[in-house]
Design an enzyme around this catalytic site. Sequence first.
Site, mmCIF file in Angstrom:
data_model
loop_
_atom_site.group_PDB
_atom_site.id
_atom_site.type_symbol
_atom_site.label_atom_id
_atom_site.label_comp_id
_atom_site.label_asym_id
_atom_site.label_seq_id
_atom_site.Cartn_x
_atom_site.Cartn_y
_atom_site.Cartn_z
ATOM 1 N N ASN A 40 30.169 12.497 120.647
ATOM 2 C CA ASN A 40 30.835 11.536 119.754
ATOM 3 C C ASN A 40 29.862 10.926 118.751
ATOM 4 O O ASN A 40 30.108 10.935 117.536
ATOM 5 C CB ASN A 40 31.514 10.450 120.605
ATOM 6 C CG ASN A 40 32.048 9.317 119.755
ATOM 7 O OD1 ASN A 40 31.387 8.307 119.560
ATOM 8 N ND2 ASN A 40 33.232 9.488 119.198
ATOM 9 N N LYS B 159 22.813 -6.200 122.644
ATOM 10 C CA LYS B 159 23.519 -5.483 121.575
ATOM 11 C C LYS B 159 24.800 -6.220 121.197
ATOM 12 O O LYS B 159 25.075 -6.462 120.026
ATOM 13 C CB LYS B 159 23.865 -4.079 122.084
ATOM 14 C CG LYS B 159 24.570 -3.197 121.091
ATOM 15 C CD LYS B 159 25.078 -1.917 121.730
ATOM 16 C CE LYS B 159 23.972 -1.184 122.455
ATOM 17 N NZ LYS B 159 24.394 0.171 122.856
ATOM 18 N N GLN C 154 23.078 -3.736 126.762
ATOM 19 C CA GLN C 154 24.384 -4.055 126.174
ATOM 20 C C GLN C 154 24.528 -5.551 125.911
ATOM 21 O O GLN C 154 25.151 -5.962 124.930
ATOM 22 C CB GLN C 154 25.479 -3.579 127.146
ATOM 23 C CG GLN C 154 26.862 -3.531 126.545
ATOM 24 C CD GLN C 154 27.120 -2.257 125.765
ATOM 25 O OE1 GLN C 154 26.805 -1.170 126.222
ATOM 26 N NE2 GLN C 154 27.683 -2.367 124.585
ATOM 27 N N THR D 223 30.380 4.416 116.149
ATOM 28 C CA THR D 223 28.962 4.389 116.534
ATOM 29 C C THR D 223 28.132 5.224 115.557
ATOM 30 O O THR D 223 27.106 4.769 115.036
ATOM 31 C CB THR D 223 28.767 4.879 117.984
ATOM 32 O OG1 THR D 223 29.682 4.184 118.820
ATOM 33 C CG2 THR D 223 27.354 4.630 118.458
ATOM 34 N N GLY E 294 34.361 4.038 126.432
ATOM 35 C CA GLY E 294 33.770 5.343 126.712
ATOM 36 C C GLY E 294 32.251 5.328 126.594
ATOM 37 O O GLY E 294 31.651 4.355 126.152
ATOM 38 N N ASP E 295 31.641 6.397 127.023
ATOM 39 C CA ASP E 295 30.209 6.652 126.855
ATOM 40 C C ASP E 295 30.046 8.149 127.103
ATOM 41 O O ASP E 295 31.030 8.891 126.964
ATOM 42 C CB ASP E 295 29.384 5.793 127.843
ATOM 43 C CG ASP E 295 27.877 5.824 127.551
ATOM 44 O OD1 ASP E 295 27.450 5.163 126.609
ATOM 45 O OD2 ASP E 295 27.136 6.541 128.240
ATOM 46 N N LYS F 265 31.461 -6.444 128.534
ATOM 47 C CA LYS F 265 31.952 -5.374 127.654
ATOM 48 C C LYS F 265 30.902 -4.293 127.615
ATOM 49 O O LYS F 265 29.719 -4.574 127.379
ATOM 50 C CB LYS F 265 32.162 -5.955 126.232
ATOM 51 C CG LYS F 265 32.633 -4.940 125.230
ATOM 52 C CD LYS F 265 34.150 -4.859 125.201
ATOM 53 C CE LYS F 265 34.668 -3.601 124.548
ATOM 54 N NZ LYS F 265 34.789 -2.431 125.433
ATOM 55 N N LYS G 4 28.263 -2.497 132.056
ATOM 56 C CA LYS G 4 28.268 -1.036 131.924
ATOM 57 C C LYS G 4 28.723 -0.443 133.243
ATOM 58 O O LYS G 4 28.552 -1.061 134.296
ATOM 59 C CB LYS G 4 26.857 -0.539 131.591
ATOM 60 C CG LYS G 4 26.806 0.855 131.014
ATOM 61 C CD LYS G 4 27.087 0.881 129.531
ATOM 62 C CE LYS G 4 27.156 2.304 129.002
ATOM 63 N NZ LYS G 4 27.241 2.336 127.532
HETATM 64 P P1 NDP Z 1 29.073 12.437 124.513
HETATM 65 O O1 NDP Z 1 29.355 12.760 125.932
HETATM 66 O O2 NDP Z 1 30.167 12.511 123.526
HETATM 67 O O3 NDP Z 1 27.884 13.356 123.978
HETATM 68 C C1 NDP Z 1 26.640 13.383 124.583
HETATM 69 C C2 NDP Z 1 25.773 14.428 123.920
HETATM 70 O O4 NDP Z 1 24.450 14.312 124.419
HETATM 71 C C3 NDP Z 1 26.219 15.842 124.208
HETATM 72 O O5 NDP Z 1 25.867 16.670 123.131
HETATM 73 C C4 NDP Z 1 25.422 16.189 125.458
HETATM 74 O O6 NDP Z 1 25.221 17.579 125.639
HETATM 75 C C5 NDP Z 1 24.111 15.490 125.158
HETATM 76 N N1 NDP Z 1 23.471 15.096 126.440
HETATM 77 C C6 NDP Z 1 24.015 14.343 127.420
HETATM 78 N N2 NDP Z 1 23.159 14.203 128.440
HETATM 79 C C7 NDP Z 1 22.059 14.874 128.095
HETATM 80 C C8 NDP Z 1 20.813 15.111 128.727
HETATM 81 N N3 NDP Z 1 20.540 14.614 129.948
HETATM 82 N N4 NDP Z 1 19.902 15.838 128.048
HETATM 83 C C9 NDP Z 1 20.178 16.315 126.802
HETATM 84 N N5 NDP Z 1 21.337 16.142 126.168
HETATM 85 C C10 NDP Z 1 22.258 15.428 126.787
HETATM 86 O O7 NDP Z 1 28.397 10.977 124.529
HETATM 87 P P2 NDP Z 1 28.236 9.948 123.330
HETATM 88 O O8 NDP Z 1 28.028 10.680 122.053
HETATM 89 O O9 NDP Z 1 29.311 8.954 123.443
HETATM 90 O O10 NDP Z 1 26.883 9.183 123.756
HETATM 91 C C11 NDP Z 1 25.595 9.626 123.345
HETATM 92 C C12 NDP Z 1 24.611 8.487 123.458
HETATM 93 O O11 NDP Z 1 25.040 7.384 122.638
HETATM 94 C C13 NDP Z 1 24.447 7.869 124.862
HETATM 95 O O12 NDP Z 1 23.122 7.426 125.010
HETATM 96 C C14 NDP Z 1 25.377 6.671 124.821
HETATM 97 O O13 NDP Z 1 25.025 5.678 125.774
HETATM 98 C C15 NDP Z 1 25.139 6.192 123.405
HETATM 99 N N6 NDP Z 1 26.174 5.344 122.830
HETATM 100 C C16 NDP Z 1 27.469 5.746 122.762
HETATM 101 C C17 NDP Z 1 28.426 4.944 122.191
HETATM 102 C C18 NDP Z 1 29.828 5.392 121.986
HETATM 103 O O14 NDP Z 1 30.573 4.653 121.319
HETATM 104 N N7 NDP Z 1 30.242 6.539 122.466
HETATM 105 C C19 NDP Z 1 28.085 3.579 121.731
HETATM 106 C C20 NDP Z 1 26.668 3.274 121.768
HETATM 107 C C21 NDP Z 1 25.781 4.118 122.334
HETATM 108 P P3 NDP Z 1 26.216 18.438 126.587
HETATM 109 O O15 NDP Z 1 27.462 18.628 125.779
HETATM 110 O O16 NDP Z 1 25.466 19.674 126.852
HETATM 111 O O17 NDP Z 1 26.424 17.601 127.815
#
Ligand code: NDP
Length: 446
Positions: free
Chosen positions: A240, A113, A110, A208, A164-165, A89, A125
């Site tokens: 997100n 976690k 993961q 999250t 998603g991620d 997962k 993943k």
């Molecule tokens: P989203 O795609 O919704 O958002 C990602 C955000 O981070 C955007 O604002 C993006 O900016 C920014 N970002 C992405 N890559 C970079 C980078 N290389 N440098 C700087 N900023 C960056 O993703 P999520 O919110 O889902 O995920 C964010 C983090 O949380 C990740 O590490 C993910 O693995 C982790 N996570 C997510 C979960 C989930 O349920 N979604 C669960 C647990 C962990 P821009 O819009 O400019 O690309």
Amino acid sequence: MNKLAKIYDQVVRRDPNEPEFHQAVKEVLESLEPVAEKYPQFLEAGIFERIVEPERTIIFRIPWVTDKGEVAVNRGYRVQFNSAIGPYKGGVRFHPSVNLSIIKFLGFEQTFKNSLTGLPMGGGKGGTDFDPKGKSDGEIMRFCQSFMIELSKHIGPDTDVPAGDIGVGAREIGYMYGMYKRLRNEFTGVLTGKGLTYGGSLGRTQATGYGVCYFMEEAVRTIKGRSFNGSTVIISGSGNVATYAADKALQLGSKVVAMSDSSGYIYDENGIDLATVKKIKEVERKRISEYVKYHPEARYTDGCSGIWTVKCDIALPCATQNELNGDSARALVKNGCWAVGEGANMPCTPEAVEIFLENKLVYAPGKASNAGGVACSGLEMSQNSLRLSWTFEEVDQKLKDIMVNIYKTASAAAKEFGHENNLVVGANIAGFMKVANAMLAHGVSY
Ligand code: NDP
């Protein structure tokens, strides 16, 4: 050299070009030294060697056709890391930086976690180097369909359940689900984060971000006798996780003064208007710099790392790995920050973590504090199996209970092994124990 250090060396020798994976493995193995001492049976059964090696790694070609009629090719990954306690997962990431090292580090994290959530889920993943930015809706759909044509051969509701991620939200999950359903002629809970009309769970979108705040509220209350209420918060990212962390931080009575994206950050000393951020990022899919057009009193600065120089009580890195380094950690400490909760996976470098621990900040590693997303995905799987839908309040209450419980479990493990309030050690040990005991029970099968 002790045995776990030798295992780490072997990991580096075997795959020398995987720095993110090495970073994640090193932190976990270092935390597990007292466990190896107390339970020699884990060493004897080769649990440590096995747990750092994915059960299966799948790498595949994803051909698709652009709006101009040109053929494009991306690379896809699914790392099925560990199935000792349940089906694999973990999410799928669409970002140009994706490579095997990043997917392996995420799959490895993961595993622990998912174990911490207390739900029966193994670790996995996936992802691709496809860049969704600037692509039309049709291109996103064709890409998702091609991705799923291959991925569908390796997943299933009792085998591997992606979600998603970064770069993968409700739209992408919908396109992937549609293709899976067509290929298999089956309506099953093979993905989580689904839309509410076809098996999704209320509360998954928020889980999250809300979970990070539930975890941190419990941690800061217990360790420091403090609260989000009345605190100033900064949050990196505006996707997100960041959006719903901001939402919950506001509900808990704090002021969120800065948020960012991969181009730069906004600072609004009166408190960021989250509705505007949502409109720009979720609806218009534009840059966060647009915020100052709606709120001229706010300030936009190019570059992501500057956000960590903003004065705050609580910092929530919610964008991506290694986004907060030693210099940023020193800036936070100097400005009086007293708690850091990771919404992203491994956003703080090892040097930054060291600085937080030395300065006695409440520091929560992502594998504990951001587990709310996958926990809620686990609840979505349960609802799919039961063919029932729980209310938002029911899901949210379960999420809250799980996050508080993860804090308590990690905190107790840290204390038991002589590292009180060190949630890095606590989360790694608590996450490891359940997986290791299951592997022990299964014999040398994987
Ligand atoms: P989203 O795609 O919704 O958002 C990602 C955000 O981070 C955007 O604002 C993006 O900016 C920014 N970002 C992405 N890559 C970079 C980078 N290389 N440098 C700087 N900023 C960056 O993703 P999520 O919110 O889902 O995920 C964010 C983090 O949380 C990740 O590490 C993910 O693995 C982790 N996570 C997510 C979960 C989930 O349920 N979604 C669960 C647990 C962990 P821009 O819009 O400019 O690309």
